[in-house]
Write a protein that holds these residues in place. Structure first.
Motif, short mmCIF file in Angstrom:
data_model
loop_
_atom_site.label_atom_id
_atom_site.label_comp_id
_atom_site.label_asym_id
_atom_site.label_seq_id
_atom_site.Cartn_x
_atom_site.Cartn_y
_atom_site.Cartn_z
N THR A 228 0.71 -1.27 -0.03
CA THR A 228 0.05 0.04 0.17
C THR A 228 0.87 1.07 0.10
O THR A 228 2.06 1.12 0.30
N ALA A 229 0.24 2.47 -0.49
CA ALA A 229 0.79 3.96 -0.32
C ALA A 229 -0.15 4.77 -0.04
O ALA A 229 -1.20 4.73 -0.39
N LEU A 230 0.19 5.41 0.92
CA LEU A 230 -0.83 6.50 1.56
C LEU A 230 -0.36 8.20 0.93
O LEU A 230 0.71 8.12 1.47
N THR A 231 -1.36 8.74 0.57
CA THR A 231 -0.92 9.99 0.43
C THR A 231 -2.06 10.97 0.66
O THR A 231 -3.33 10.49 1.02
N ASP A 232 -1.74 12.24 1.13
CA ASP A 232 -2.75 13.20 1.27
C ASP A 232 -3.47 13.61 -0.09
O ASP A 232 -2.69 14.05 -1.03
N ILE A 233 -4.65 13.96 0.06
CA ILE A 233 -5.37 14.27 -1.06
C ILE A 233 -5.82 15.75 -1.14
O ILE A 233 -5.71 16.32 0.08
N SER A 234 -5.62 16.42 -2.24
CA SER A 234 -5.87 17.86 -2.36
C SER A 234 -6.88 18.39 -3.09
O SER A 234 -7.04 17.45 -4.14
N PRO A 235 -7.35 19.49 -3.19
CA PRO A 235 -8.52 19.81 -4.15
C PRO A 235 -7.91 19.93 -5.66
O PRO A 235 -6.57 20.02 -5.67
N PRO A 236 -8.44 19.85 -6.54
CA PRO A 236 -8.17 19.53 -8.00
C PRO A 236 -7.64 21.18 -8.21
O PRO A 236 -8.06 22.20 -7.74
N ALA A 237 -6.54 21.15 -8.97
CA ALA A 237 -5.71 22.56 -9.47
C ALA A 237 -5.69 22.66 -10.95
O ALA A 237 -5.46 21.94 -11.71
N PHE A 238 -6.20 23.91 -11.27
CA PHE A 238 -6.40 24.03 -12.97
C PHE A 238 -5.06 24.68 -13.25
O PHE A 238 -4.32 25.32 -12.30
N TYR A 239 -4.58 24.63 -14.50
CA TYR A 239 -3.67 25.31 -15.13
C TYR A 239 -4.39 26.32 -16.17
O TYR A 239 -5.14 26.07 -16.79
N GLY A 240 -3.91 27.75 -15.78
CA GLY A 240 -4.36 28.68 -16.78
C GLY A 240 -3.42 29.27 -17.74
O GLY A 240 -2.03 29.14 -17.46
N LEU A 241 -3.85 29.61 -18.80
CA LEU A 241 -3.06 29.84 -19.98
C LEU A 241 -3.71 31.15 -20.53
O LEU A 241 -5.24 31.35 -20.92
N CYS A 242 -3.19 32.24 -20.96
CA CYS A 242 -3.43 33.25 -21.70
C CYS A 242 -3.53 33.15 -23.36
O CYS A 242 -2.68 32.70 -23.73
N TYR A 243 -4.68 33.54 -23.83
CA TYR A 243 -4.77 33.40 -25.35
C TYR A 243 -5.33 34.83 -25.79
O TYR A 243 -5.43 35.85 -24.96
N GLU A 244 -5.09 35.04 -26.93
CA GLU A 244 -5.23 36.38 -27.62
C GLU A 244 -6.91 36.76 -27.27
O GLU A 244 -7.17 38.11 -27.24
N SER A 245 -7.57 35.91 -27.18
CA SER A 245 -9.20 36.08 -27.07
C SER A 245 -9.75 36.04 -25.80
O SER A 245 -10.81 35.99 -25.57
N GLY A 246 -8.80 35.53 -24.93
CA GLY A 246 -9.40 35.24 -23.43
C GLY A 246 -8.41 34.60 -22.69
O GLY A 246 -7.11 34.36 -23.05
N ILE A 247 -8.97 33.55 -21.86
CA ILE A 247 -8.10 32.86 -20.74
C ILE A 247 -8.69 31.51 -20.81
O ILE A 247 -9.79 31.23 -20.75
N GLY A 248 -7.76 30.65 -20.82
CA GLY A 248 -8.09 29.19 -20.97
C GLY A 248 -7.67 28.43 -19.58
O GLY A 248 -6.61 28.71 -18.92
N PHE A 249 -8.46 27.44 -19.24
CA PHE A 249 -7.97 26.58 -18.06
C PHE A 249 -8.21 25.11 -18.44
O PHE A 249 -8.92 24.70 -19.20
N LYS A 250 -7.26 24.28 -17.97
CA LYS A 250 -6.97 23.04 -18.06
C LYS A 250 -6.98 22.16 -16.72
O LYS A 250 -6.45 22.76 -15.87
N LEU A 251 -7.60 21.20 -16.53
CA LEU A 251 -7.67 20.05 -15.38
C LEU A 251 -7.64 18.90 -15.71
O LEU A 251 -8.38 18.39 -16.49
N ASP A 252 -6.58 18.24 -15.16
CA ASP A 252 -6.48 16.83 -15.42
C ASP A 252 -7.25 15.82 -14.19
O ASP A 252 -6.91 16.26 -13.13
#
Length: 533
Positions: A228-252
């Motif tokens: 077994t392996a035990l890890t602490d869990i954390s809320p999901p984190a988005f990755y933000g990116l600037c575009y010419e027409s707005g802002i984009g976000f990605k979540l794995d």
């Protein structure tokens, strides 16, 4: 004539604490003066010093010679055996020479050749969890596998290992054994994951079933292990990116992301919300992609100049049960300024207006003003001007509708250099460029207050260019917030108030809060008719 008698030890040997022991009388022939013992294996004797180095022990006790040899001594023969579990036994071909001397230096040598066999010895293989949490991969070592035992198959959580995903490496050891290293990523579908919301931990478990065979008989046995392996869990984190027409976000996506909800402000991020506000949302089993076009709902704007401004968008992660905010992703991006208008929640109108088609040749946007000619632009260049002012100041006109209130102002040029006139219609002498901010009445906490403007949402801004400025084209409109399609704006009733500022002459009684919307609007209409003619 020779009378010869030979005597041999009948001891069969015994196994004790890792040694095979054999006994023989010290003096088979008592009339001989002395006896010397030499030992070896496989018909070859070895020097006493070599025997000692290899762990051989020769002792005399009560006229008996005790010979002890490590059961796994070099030169012995080892064999694995399966009987439910893995066993092993060792065979030693013992060679002992007893040399006795007479006084006349005549030697008598007695040589013994015998086979000593250990009982069946349990030989357990072992597993060792060498997992490093930071690698997010199980690393399990199977060790102490005998030479004549091979790994035939490995099942993890009931699934046969996949060579393209799982790594199995053979490791040779110096003690004539070997081992195998198995690697399985945490995110592999075969890995069992158990969540503990109370402890905010995630437990990964890998149940391993090794299939091994003894050669050459191909007898099979199994070794089972669980790591077994035990890890602490954390809320999901988005990755933000600037575009010419707005802002984009990605979540794995992660398997335990269902513990949280994603929202924009207080609204949950759904496909319906994205369609309502003009977001571009893509969500599959691997990741979530959100593209937020500029000037859509949820943006915050700052540092507006003629060169550019900053736009900020925030995504909130909330606990699914309590709706409490657990984390947020904030992305701020710079954008160039063309023509725009912003209506803030604190009642401030900020607009960058293109005046290139509205002023005569030689005119300067810096010489424009609002209805109150004391309110000029904060910044201007050769074609544009930046205005920023409270909606209830600078001579703004208030237009009240059934569900909305609109603050309107106009941009005028100096009297010496007027705006361009329509050569056909001379009634456009007073035409200016209109600036409008519209707020829903339901979201206003204070209406026409001289002390503070407060709204739940930003207003909808519009820059209206007179049609004759663009030679018959439609009015230019810039909006920073999409109007809900389920609501229709009733044509506003214009209330022209005093200019410095109009709000200070207009008070609302407390009893109006108890009136219906219909009765409330009627009151304003009558009040305006009797007092603002």
């Amino acid at each position: 004539m020779v009378d010869l008698v030979a005597a041999c030890s009948m001891h069969e040997g015994l196994f004790d604490r890792g040694y095979i022991m054999w006994e023989t009388p010290e003096a088979l022939y008592p009339r001989l003066d002395s006896t010397q013992i030499s030992v070896g294996l496989n018909g070859e004797l070895m020097m006493q010093s070599v025997a000692q180095e290899r762990g051989y022990i020769v002792d005399n006790l009560n006229t008996t010679v005790h010979i002890s040899i490590p059961y796994n001594a070099d030169g012995g023969y080892r064999k694995s055996l399966v009987s439910g579990e893995l066993y092993e036994y060792y065979i030693l071909h013992l060679y002992v020479e007893q040399t006795s001397q007479k006084k006349d230096n005549i030697d008598t040598r007695l040589r013994f050749h015998g086979t000593l066999v250990t009982p069946l010895l349990l030989h357990p293989v072992f597993t060792e969890n060498r997992t490093v949490l930071e690698d997010h991969t199980f690393t399990v070592y199977l060790g102490d596998v005998p030479e004549d035992v091979k790994l035939a198959a490995v099942h993890v959580n009931g699934h046969l290992t996949n060579a393209s995903v799982h790594t199995i490496v053979k490791v040779v050891q110096p003690n004539n054994t070997h081992g195998y290293t198995l690697k399985v990523p945490f995110d592999d579908p075969v890995v069992i994951q158990q969540f503990s919301k109370e402890n905010a931990t995630l437990l990964y478990r890998l149940d391993i079933d090794y299939t091994l065979t003894v050669e050459p008989e191909n007898n099979t046995f199994y070794h089972v292990a669980s790591v077994t392996a035990l890890t602490d869990i954390s809320p999901p984190a988005f990755y933000g990116l600037c575009y010419e027409s707005g802002i984009g976000f990605k979540l794995d996506h992660r398997p335990f992301d269902y513990l949280w909800e994603i929202s924009v402000g207080t609204d949950l991020l759904t496909s319906e919300l994205a369609a309502q506000h003009g977001y571009i949302l893509s969500n599959d089993s691997q990741s979530l992609l959100l593209n937020v076009p500029l000037f859509t709902h949820g943006y915050q704007y700052s540092n507006v100049t003629l060169k550019g401004f900053f736009a900020t968008f925030e995504i909130l992660v909330r606990d699914r049960e309590t709706s409490a905010v657990q984390s947020s992703t904030v992305k701020t991006c710079p954008f160039p300024t063309t023509e725009l208008i912003m209506c803030s929640t604190d009642g401030r109108m900020t607009a960058v207006v293109d005046l290139s088609l509205a002023i005569l040749s030689g005119g300067s946007p810096g010489r424009t003003s609002l209805i109150d000619n004391k309110c000029g632009p904060k910044e201007a260049d050769g074609t544009r001007a930046l205005f920023s002012f409270p909606v209830s100041s600078c001579g703004s006109i208030i237009k009240l509708a059934k569900e909305y209130v609109t603050y309107e102002n106009e941009i005028f040029f100096s009297q010496k250099l007027p705006f361009k006139k329509n050569p056909v219609d001379s009634n456009h002498d007073e035409d200016g460029i209109k600036l409008q901010c519209t707020y829903p009445l339901a979201g206003l906490h204070r209406l026409f207050s001289v002390y503070k403007f407060e709204s739940d949402t930003i207003g909808i801004g519009r820059i209206v260019h007179p049609e004759h400025f663009t030679e018959g084209s439609q009015s230019t409109t810039t909006e920073l917030m999409t109007m809900p399609t389920t609501r229709r704006i009733t044509r506003p009733v214009s209330l022209r108030l005093a200019y410095h500022p109009p709000a200070q002459y207009f008070k609302v009684s407390r009893f109006l809060k108890k009136l219906s919307k219909k009765g409330w609007l009627l009151y304003f209409h009558v009040w305006g008719k009797n007092n603002l003619t």
